[in-house]
Design a protein around this motif. Structure first.
Motif, PDB file in Angstrom:
ATOM      1  N   ASP A  56     -13.045  29.731 -45.335  1.00  0.00           N
ATOM      2  CA  ASP A  56     -12.280  30.045 -44.134  1.00  0.00           C
ATOM      3  C   ASP A  56     -10.993  30.790 -44.464  1.00  0.00           C
ATOM      4  O   ASP A  56     -10.379  31.395 -43.580  1.00  0.00           O
ATOM      5  N   ASP A  57     -10.566  30.732 -45.700  1.00  0.00           N
ATOM      6  CA  ASP A  57      -9.406  31.502 -46.168  1.00  0.00           C
ATOM      7  C   ASP A  57      -9.833  32.966 -46.298  1.00  0.00           C
ATOM      8  O   ASP A  57     -10.745  33.280 -47.063  1.00  0.00           O
ATOM      9  N   PRO A  58      -9.206  33.888 -45.553  1.00  0.00           N
ATOM     10  CA  PRO A  58      -9.682  35.290 -45.598  1.00  0.00           C
ATOM     11  C   PRO A  58      -9.577  35.919 -46.981  1.00  0.00           C
ATOM     12  O   PRO A  58     -10.442  36.708 -47.363  1.00  0.00           O
ATOM     13  N   LEU A  59      -8.535  35.605 -47.739  1.00  0.00           N
ATOM     14  CA  LEU A  59      -8.424  36.170 -49.082  1.00  0.00           C
ATOM     15  C   LEU A  59      -9.510  35.625 -50.001  1.00  0.00           C
ATOM     16  O   LEU A  59     -10.136  36.383 -50.750  1.00  0.00           O
ATOM     17  N   MET A  60      -9.744  34.321 -49.947  1.00  0.00           N
ATOM     18  CA  MET A  60     -10.770  33.728 -50.790  1.00  0.00           C
ATOM     19  C   MET A  60     -12.153  34.223 -50.387  1.00  0.00           C
ATOM     20  O   MET A  60     -12.995  34.521 -51.245  1.00  0.00           O
ATOM     21  N   ASP A  61     -12.429  34.318 -49.088  1.00  0.00           N
ATOM     22  CA  ASP A  61     -13.720  34.785 -48.627  1.00  0.00           C
ATOM     23  C   ASP A  61     -13.963  36.223 -49.067  1.00  0.00           C
ATOM     24  O   ASP A  61     -15.058  36.569 -49.526  1.00  0.00           O
ATOM     25  N   ARG A 169      -1.556  28.591 -46.201  1.00  0.00           N
ATOM     26  CA  ARG A 169      -0.811  27.621 -45.408  1.00  0.00           C
ATOM     27  C   ARG A 169      -1.240  27.631 -43.951  1.00  0.00           C
ATOM     28  O   ARG A 169      -1.305  26.597 -43.307  1.00  0.00           O
ATOM     29  N   LYS A 170      -1.561  28.805 -43.420  1.00  0.00           N
ATOM     30  CA  LYS A 170      -1.967  28.918 -42.026  1.00  0.00           C
ATOM     31  C   LYS A 170      -2.885  30.116 -41.887  1.00  0.00           C
ATOM     32  O   LYS A 170      -2.606  31.197 -42.414  1.00  0.00           O
ATOM     33  N   THR A 171      -4.012  29.932 -41.195  1.00  0.00           N
ATOM     34  CA  THR A 171      -4.946  31.022 -40.944  1.00  0.00           C
ATOM     35  C   THR A 171      -4.784  31.497 -39.506  1.00  0.00           C
ATOM     36  O   THR A 171      -4.307  30.774 -38.639  1.00  0.00           O
ATOM     37  N   THR A 176      -0.810  33.188 -43.710  1.00  0.00           N
ATOM     38  CA  THR A 176       0.331  33.064 -44.608  1.00  0.00           C
ATOM     39  C   THR A 176      -0.060  32.187 -45.796  1.00  0.00           C
ATOM     40  O   THR A 176      -0.850  31.249 -45.659  1.00  0.00           O
ATOM     41  N   TYR A 177       0.530  32.489 -46.939  1.00  0.00           N
ATOM     42  CA  TYR A 177       0.219  31.812 -48.193  1.00  0.00           C
ATOM     43  C   TYR A 177       1.512  31.425 -48.890  1.00  0.00           C
ATOM     44  O   TYR A 177       2.537  32.096 -48.758  1.00  0.00           O
TER      45      TYR A 177
END
Length: 375
Positions: A56-61, A169-171, A176-177
């Protein structure tokens, strides 16, 4: 090493990410990966599922999608390839040659030197929108102002996420990270390496400095209040006190950390720790030399501190007192305490939290909020 069918994976990629790729892309079973890496099958399963839960984390995905093997989606899997042991969501089809978009070792190191120190500044966050090719580092000041301190490519931000240097921290439309403990440790390591290359004497202990987090605190002495610098990363309780749950609340309340520090102060003052050097206390005592008694020749302060420690541990009882003594006083890590006491994995921090809640109540009921006084 994991025998992955993707030789183009970057060298800096963590082994746990390679496990995930080998399981979801190569189709290797969890037990096969466990035998290959020498890990327990449950450990491999937790590491694989950990990254699946972070999709669900856009960077990780985006990063995991970029690491997908360069094959057509219509290409059938070989009959000899074992099926996956757990249902995972389908990876998004990356652009052609997307794995080459991730930075190499030299670029990642260069960007880490430039960006991690910015992310480690107070109030700094990394902002990223999935439709943008760039991410920015923003810093919020106490007066409400915010300023952009750095700009980085999407691929570099994805690499930071894979390395666990940043955490979401928030999607949302704009995610934000924040920098993680691993990111801060890497920033200190790079700073120490730069200091050593410049010939600075302050970089004499690079390994120890990576595990120090300095913070100023106010203490009272005979001259009044004064501020001192202390290493809050030395105590495992202080490390847990900085962790936050999904709602952003600290795992340990400040009152619990204060109770743990109070127990440790009494423990150190009572001189109850193991001796690591020669005992010279009874060296000049004539014929009584060698007949050392633990309660002879001690000042009144250590004796009272010993009574306070014994009273607190007696009130906690078996189990709670054991974990409080090991973690708060002997500074054992949670994993080490779990292993030595034969507890299940990841249960120690829950028991420690209960112990600190009970310890805080013990101090409040016995001495009040302002006591006991040291000595």
């Amino acid at each position: 090493m994991i025998a992955s069918a993707a030789p183009s994976l970057p060298c800096w990629l963590p082994a746990r990410v390679r496990l995930y790729i080998s399981h979801t892309e190569d189709g290797q079973s969890l037990r096969a990966l466990a035998r290959e890496t020498g890990l327990n099958a449950s450990t491999v399963m937790r590491q694989v599922r950990r990254y699946e839960s972070r999709r669900d984390d856009p960077l990780m995905d985006g990063a995991l999608s970029a690491l997908r093997l360069p094959q057509s989606p219509d290409t059938p899997r070989s009959k000899d390839t074992p099926q996956m042991t757990a249902p995972f969501r389908t990876l998004a089809q990356p652009a052609k040659g997307a794995s080459a978009m991730l930075p190499d070792d030299a670029e990642l190191l260069r960007e880490a030197r430039r960006l991690l120190r910015r992310l480690a500044e107070p109030g700094a966050v990394l902002a990223f929108a999935p439709e943008m090719e760039k991410a920015v580092v923003l810093r919020e000041f106490p007066d409400g102002r915010s300023a952009r301190t750095a700009v980085l490519d999407r691929a570099v931000a994805q690499a930071f996420s894979l390395k666990d240097w940043i955490a979401c921290r928030k999607t949302g439309r704009i995610s934000t990270y924040e920098i993680t403990a691993a990111g801060r440790a890497e920033a200190r390591r790079l700073l120490d390496a730069d200091s050593r290359s410049a010939g600075m004497a302050e970089a004499a202990a690079p390994f120890a400095d990576r595990h120090r987090i300095w913070e100023e605190r106010e203490v009272m002495d005979d001259a009044g209040p004064r501020r001192i610098r202390c290493n809050i990363a030395e105590s495992p309780v202080a490390v847990l006190g900085r962790r936050r749950d999904k709602d952003g609340k600290p795992f340990l309340e400040p009152e619990m950390v204060e109770a743990a520090e109070r127990l440790r102060e009494d423990f150190e003052l009572a001189q109850m720790g193991p001796r690591v050097a020669q005992n010279w206390e009874r060296f000049l005592t004539g014929a009584d030399r060698g007949g050392f008694r633990g309660d002879s020749g001690l000042a009144e302060g250590p004796a009272r501190a010993r009574d306070r420690v014994a009273g607190a541990l007696r009130d906690l009882g078996p189990g709670l007192g054991d974990v409080a003594l090991r973690v708060c006083c002997f500074l054992e890590g949670i994993e080490t305490a779990e292993r030595r006491m034969g507890w299940a994995a990841r249960s120690g921090k829950i028991v420690l939290r209960i112990a600190l809640m009970r310890l805080r109540r013990h101090y409040d009921e016995t001495y009040g909020r302002s006591g006991p006084l040291i000595g």
